[in-house]
Design a protein around this motif. Structure first.
Motif, PDB file in Angstrom:
ATOM      1  N   ASP A  33      64.296  45.763  37.979  1.00 22.06           N
ATOM      2  CA  ASP A  33      64.280  46.683  36.663  1.00 22.06           C
ATOM      3  C   ASP A  33      65.574  47.683  36.865  1.00 22.06           C
ATOM      4  O   ASP A  33      65.609  48.371  37.842  1.00 22.06           O
ATOM      5  N   LEU A  70      67.259  49.517  34.747  1.00 18.90           N
ATOM      6  CA  LEU A  70      67.300  50.769  34.310  1.00 18.90           C
ATOM      7  C   LEU A  70      65.819  51.276  34.269  1.00 18.90           C
ATOM      8  O   LEU A  70      65.001  50.771  33.374  1.00 18.90           O
ATOM      9  N   ARG A  71      65.212  51.866  35.228  1.00 12.81           N
ATOM     10  CA  ARG A  71      65.757  52.465  36.350  1.00 12.81           C
ATOM     11  C   ARG A  71      65.117  52.128  37.604  1.00 12.81           C
ATOM     12  O   ARG A  71      65.605  52.399  38.642  1.00 12.81           O
ATOM     13  N   SER A  72      63.593  51.635  37.448  1.00  3.15           N
ATOM     14  CA  SER A  72      62.796  51.868  38.598  1.00  3.15           C
ATOM     15  C   SER A  72      63.421  51.016  39.853  1.00  3.15           C
ATOM     16  O   SER A  72      63.311  51.773  41.045  1.00  3.15           O
ATOM     17  N   GLU A  81      57.718  58.477  35.324  1.00  5.79           N
ATOM     18  CA  GLU A  81      58.179  58.548  34.074  1.00  5.79           C
ATOM     19  C   GLU A  81      57.199  58.149  32.923  1.00  5.79           C
ATOM     20  O   GLU A  81      56.505  57.273  33.145  1.00  5.79           O
ATOM     21  N   GLY A 127      60.552  57.294  29.752  1.00  3.88           N
ATOM     22  CA  GLY A 127      61.877  57.753  30.336  1.00  3.88           C
ATOM     23  C   GLY A 127      61.886  59.210  30.813  1.00  3.88           C
ATOM     24  O   GLY A 127      62.621  59.586  31.689  1.00  3.88           O
ATOM     25  N   ASN A 130      62.141  59.597  37.128  1.00  2.00           N
ATOM     26  CA  ASN A 130      62.656  58.268  37.644  1.00  2.00           C
ATOM     27  C   ASN A 130      64.042  58.157  37.527  1.00  2.00           C
ATOM     28  O   ASN A 130      64.568  57.089  37.303  1.00  2.00           O
ATOM     29  N   THR A 149      56.120  54.047  36.901  1.00  2.00           N
ATOM     30  CA  THR A 149      56.857  54.051  35.821  1.00  2.00           C
ATOM     31  C   THR A 149      56.336  52.901  34.660  1.00  2.00           C
ATOM     32  O   THR A 149      55.475  52.262  35.134  1.00  2.00           O
ATOM     33  N   THR A 150      56.844  52.941  33.594  1.00  2.00           N
ATOM     34  CA  THR A 150      56.161  52.165  32.585  1.00  2.00           C
ATOM     35  C   THR A 150      56.042  50.686  32.787  1.00  2.00           C
ATOM     36  O   THR A 150      55.139  50.135  32.571  1.00  2.00           O
ATOM     37  N   ASN A 151      57.250  50.089  33.153  1.00  2.00           N
ATOM     38  CA  ASN A 151      57.435  48.688  33.486  1.00  2.00           C
ATOM     39  C   ASN A 151      57.704  48.290  34.689  1.00  2.00           C
ATOM     40  O   ASN A 151      57.062  47.218  35.340  1.00  2.00           O
ATOM     41  N   GLY A 152      58.394  48.888  35.335  1.00  2.00           N
ATOM     42  CA  GLY A 152      59.020  48.558  36.742  1.00  2.00           C
ATOM     43  C   GLY A 152      57.762  48.412  37.660  1.00  2.00           C
ATOM     44  O   GLY A 152      57.595  47.406  38.386  1.00  2.00           O
ATOM     45  N   TRP A 173      60.889  46.049  28.778  1.00  2.00           N
ATOM     46  CA  TRP A 173      60.460  47.424  28.210  1.00  2.00           C
ATOM     47  C   TRP A 173      59.378  47.205  27.325  1.00  2.00           C
ATOM     48  O   TRP A 173      59.410  46.321  26.188  1.00  2.00           O
ATOM     49  N   HIS A 227      67.709  50.283  26.143  1.00  2.00           N
ATOM     50  CA  HIS A 227      67.402  51.249  26.935  1.00  2.00           C
ATOM     51  C   HIS A 227      68.411  52.299  27.259  1.00  2.00           C
ATOM     52  O   HIS A 227      68.201  53.486  27.605  1.00  2.00           O
ATOM     53  N   LEU A 255      68.197  56.310  27.080  1.00  2.00           N
ATOM     54  CA  LEU A 255      68.284  57.200  28.323  1.00  2.00           C
ATOM     55  C   LEU A 255      69.442  58.234  27.884  1.00  2.00           C
ATOM     56  O   LEU A 255      69.282  59.311  28.292  1.00  2.00           O
TER      57      LEU A 255
HETATM   58  C1  MLT Z   1      60.418  51.577  33.378  1.00  2.00           C
HETATM   59  O1  MLT Z   1      59.793  51.350  34.568  1.00  2.00           O
HETATM   60  O2  MLT Z   1      59.997  51.597  32.283  1.00  2.00           O
HETATM   61  C2  MLT Z   1      61.708  52.381  33.595  1.00  2.00           C
HETATM   62  O3  MLT Z   1      62.221  52.225  34.904  1.00  2.00           O
HETATM   63  C3  MLT Z   1      61.940  53.430  32.771  1.00  2.00           C
HETATM   64  C4  MLT Z   1      62.971  54.431  32.858  1.00  2.00           C
HETATM   65  O4  MLT Z   1      64.100  54.412  32.589  1.00  2.00           O
HETATM   66  O5  MLT Z   1      62.503  55.545  33.519  1.00  2.00           O
END
Ligand code: MLT
Length: 243
Positions: free
Chosen positions: A28, A30-32, A73, A76, A86, A105-108, A151, A206, A210
Motif C-alpha cells: 500500500d 499511499l500510504r499505510s 484514517e 484519508g 496515517n 486504515t481503510t485498505n492497507g 482503494w 489517491h 490526498l
Molecule cells: C488505506 O489503507 O486505504 C490508505 O493507506 C489510505 C490513506 O492514504 O490514508
C-alpha cells in the motif's frame, strides 16, 4: 527459486484459501505500508494492524495506555479521537519511539489482517522495494503473492506499479512465458511507466485525494525508491523489523 508468483489487485480480491501457506507481500504505497515502514524505522516497538475500528477497543483495554498510540484514517482523514492519522510524516522518532502503534486504515490494514493465514507476511512499498525483491529471491520463497491494497475494492495504479517493479527485479526484466494475468499486468505497467515513478504517483487517483486533504508532501515522500533497506514482517499479529 520462486515456483509461482501472482498479483492481486485489492484488499478484498483474495480469499483465505488463496493466501494459505504462501509468502504474501502486502503493498500500500499511499500510504499505510509506507507509514508502517517509517514508524518502525523511527523506533516504534511494533505495529498492530486492525481490521476494524472495534478491534481498537479490544486492544486498548489490555495494553498499557502510556505505551500505545491509536492511529488511523477514514477516507484519508485522521479518525476522530485517535492520536495520529496515517501520514508517514506524523510518525517521527519523537512521537513513536518505543510505542506500540495500533493502526486502522481503510485498505492497507484490511489487506494485512485478511492475509493472516499466510505462512509469511511482508510489508512492501517503494520505500523498501529492493529489499523486498532481494529477500524473495534470496530466501527461495516457493509461492509468492503480491497483494495490492487498492482503494475501496478497486485497483490503485501506484500499488500495481510497485508490484510490477518487484516482478521486474525478481525476473531481471524478462517476463516468464508462463506468467499469470496479474503478473503480466503489473510487469507491463512497470515497463511503460517505471522510468518516472514519481510522475505516475503524482497523477494517480489517491494522490489527488490526498492533495485535496493537504497531504501533498506524503505523496512525494511515498514516491521515494529504496529509502530504507529493512523489511517489516508480521509475527503473531504484530509487525516489526527482524534484524
Ligand atoms: C488505506 O489503507 O486505504 C490508505 O493507506 C489510505 C490513506 O492514504 O490514508
Amino acid at each position: 527459486m520462486i515456483d509461482s508468483i501472482d498479483v492481486f489487485s485489492s484488499s478484498i480480491s483474495f480469499s483465505e484459501q488463496d493466501v494459505r501457506d504462501k509468502t504474501v507481500v502486502v503493498i500500500d504505497v499511499l500510504r499505510s505500508c509506507s507509514t508502517i515502514q517509517t514508524a518502525l524505522e523511527n523506533g516504534a516497538a511494533g505495529i498492530i494492524p486492525l481490521g476494524s475500528n472495534d478491534d481498537a477497543g479490544r486492544y486498548t483495554r489490555y495494553l498499557d495506555s502510556a505505551s500505545i498510540l491509536l492511529c488511523g484514517e477514514k477516507e484519508g482523514k485522521k479518525v476522530e479521537g485517535y492520536q495520529l492519522g496515517n501520514s508517514p510524516l506524523e510518525f517521527s522518532k519523537e512521537t513513536v519511539s518505543d510505542k506500540t502503534i495500533l493502526l486502522k486504515t481503510t485498505n492497507g490494514t484490511r489487506a494485512i489482517t485478511r492475509s493472516s493465514g499466510a505462512a509469511r507476511i511482508l510489508i512492501g512499498s517503494f520505500l523498501n522495494l529492493s529489499a523486498i525483491a532481494d529477500i524473495l529471491k534470496q530466501d527461495g520463497e516457493k509461492e509468492v503473492l503480491l497483494i495490492c491494497s487498492g482503494w475501496n475494492s478497486r485497483l490503485s495504479i501506484e500499488d500495481m506499479l510497485c508490484a510490477g517493479a518487484i516482478t521486474h527485479k525478481i525476473f531481471d526484466h524478462k517476463l516468464p512465458f508462463d506468467s499469470t494475468d496479474g503478473v503480466k499486468v503489473a510487469f507491463g505497467l512497470y515497463e511503460k511507466f517505471g522510468s518516472d515513478i514519481p510522475a505516475l504517483i503524482r497523477d494517480c487517483n489517491h494522490a489527488k485525494r490526498l492533495r485535496d486533504l493537504g497531504y501533498e508532501e506524503d505523496v512525494s515522500y511515498c514516491s521515494q525508491v529504496d529509502l530504507y533497506s529493512s523489511i517489516p514482517s508480521m509475527h503473531e499479529g504484530v509487525i516489526s523489523i527482524r534484524k
